[in-house]
Structure formats: C-alpha cells, structure tokens
Scaffold this motif. Structure first.
Motif, short mmCIF file in Angstrom:
data_model
loop_
_atom_site.label_atom_id
_atom_site.label_comp_id
_atom_site.label_asym_id
_atom_site.label_seq_id
_atom_site.Cartn_x
_atom_site.Cartn_y
_atom_site.Cartn_z
N GLY A 58 0.81 -1.20 0.00
CA GLY A 58 0.00 0.00 0.00
C GLY A 58 0.84 1.26 0.00
N VAL A 59 0.15 2.38 0.06
CA VAL A 59 0.79 3.69 -0.02
C VAL A 59 0.42 4.48 1.23
N GLU A 60 1.36 5.27 1.72
CA GLU A 60 1.08 6.10 2.89
C GLU A 60 -0.14 6.96 2.63
N PRO A 61 -0.98 7.21 3.56
CA PRO A 61 -0.95 6.82 4.96
C PRO A 61 -1.63 5.47 5.22
N ASN A 62 -1.94 4.74 4.16
CA ASN A 62 -2.64 3.46 4.32
C ASN A 62 -1.71 2.26 4.12
N ARG A 63 -0.44 2.44 4.38
CA ARG A 63 0.52 1.35 4.22
C ARG A 63 0.36 0.38 5.39
N ARG A 64 0.32 -0.91 5.08
CA ARG A 64 0.08 -1.94 6.10
C ARG A 64 1.03 -3.11 5.91
N ILE A 65 1.03 -3.99 6.88
CA ILE A 65 1.88 -5.17 6.85
C ILE A 65 1.02 -6.40 6.58
#
Length: 189
Positions: A176-183
């Motif tokens: 994903g892309v900031e601010p929705n980046r997750r693991i």
C-alpha cells in the motif's frame, strides 16, 4: 620528447612510504565512524534544543534526554501532562518528530533518522505491536492464510517487521501507499 617520470628507485621509496589502498580505506572507515557518532550526538543536541523551545512556547514542562541508540539520534521527553503532544495513536508525536528532523536538516544540511519519544509512548506502543505481531504469526501458523494488519506508521511497521522476522517459518512485507501502508504476515516461502 622529454621523460618526466620519476626514476624507479624514487618510485619504490614513495610506494613503500605511502599507505596501501586497504590501509587508506580502513583509516577512512575509522574517521567516518567517529564523525558519524559525533554527528549523531550533534543531531540529538539540536533536536533537544528545538524540542525544548517548543515546550517553552507551549508552556509544557518536561525533562529532555538526548542520546544515541542503535545508530540513531534520540530525544526522549518525560513529564506529566504530555499526552496532547502524543495525540491520537501518536499522530501529533509523528508530526513533531518530522518538524524536529527538519530543524536538524536546517542546522546540518543532512537528513536525520531522529527518533522522538514523548511520555514513553513509543516504548509502550512497541510492546503493544509485539503482541499484535505475535498474534498475527499464530494465526498464520494455525490457518496458513496471510494476515493483513491495519495501516501503521513507519515506526509501527518497523516494530512489527522486527518481531515477525525473528520468528522462523513466517515473513512480513509492507503493502500500500502512505498513509494506508500496512503489513501482511504470511508463511515463509
């Protein structure tokens, strides 16, 4: 045509007196590590001064500790009534950290990996994230399906990656892309 080269006997004397490329590289690394350690301490001092100025402007009381840990400058602010500087899920803390990094950049001309902690938030959050990571690992090992975690800041993702990568049989990656980046935690290939 005139020969301007050094006589062979002079070249031999110069070569034996001059350091080898390996010796030069070793000396450069030594001076770099000394310089980088002093640079890191300088960055933490600049950050501490900047944060102290912010606390004065905001009329907050806090003790400021400046240090270098794990190769990065750190500033810790301890005291009562600091929760507003942390904000919801550390959002204000992240913004203050970025402002402090900009102050360091302005003073030094180089980017910083400063880590700012206020009221012990990061230490407490690190423990919470370790539990989240272990829980995700258990689910992956039990069911075999990948587990997607909620969106997290870079600091939070690093904490989770560190825990997951220390456990055999699983791996983690960010998507994903900031601010929705997750693991995403999954079984190792």
């Amino acid at each position: 045509m005139t020969d301007t080269s050094t006589p062979p006997s002079a070249e031999s004397a110069e070569a034996s007196a001059a350091p080898t490329a390996t010796e030069e590289a070793s000396e450069a690394k030594k001076s770099e590590s000394v310089a980088s350690d002093s640079d890191l301490f300088r960055q933490s001092e600049i950050a501490a001064d900047y944060v102290e100025g912010l606390l004065d402007i905001l009329d907050y009381d806090g003790d400021i500790d400046e240090l270098v840990s794990a190769g990065r400058p750190m500033v810790e602010v301890v005291g009562g009534r600091l929760q507003p500087l942390v904000g919801q899920r550390g959002a204000t803390l992240e913004a203050l950290q970025e402002l402090t990094r900009l102050a360091i950049f302005r003073a030094t001309g180089s980017p910083s990996r400063l880590l700012l902690d206020i009221g012990g938030y990061r230490a407490a959050r690190r423990k919470e994230l370790a539990a989240v990571a272990r829980n995700a690992v258990e689910k992956v090992k039990e069911h075999g399906d990948p587990v997607r975690l909620e969106a997290m800041s870079a600091f939070e993702r690093k904490c989770v990656h560190d825990v997951v990568n220390a456990i055999p049989g699983v791996q983690s990656e960010s998507e994903g892309v900031e601010p929705n980046r997750r693991i995403v935690v999954r079984a190792a290939d």
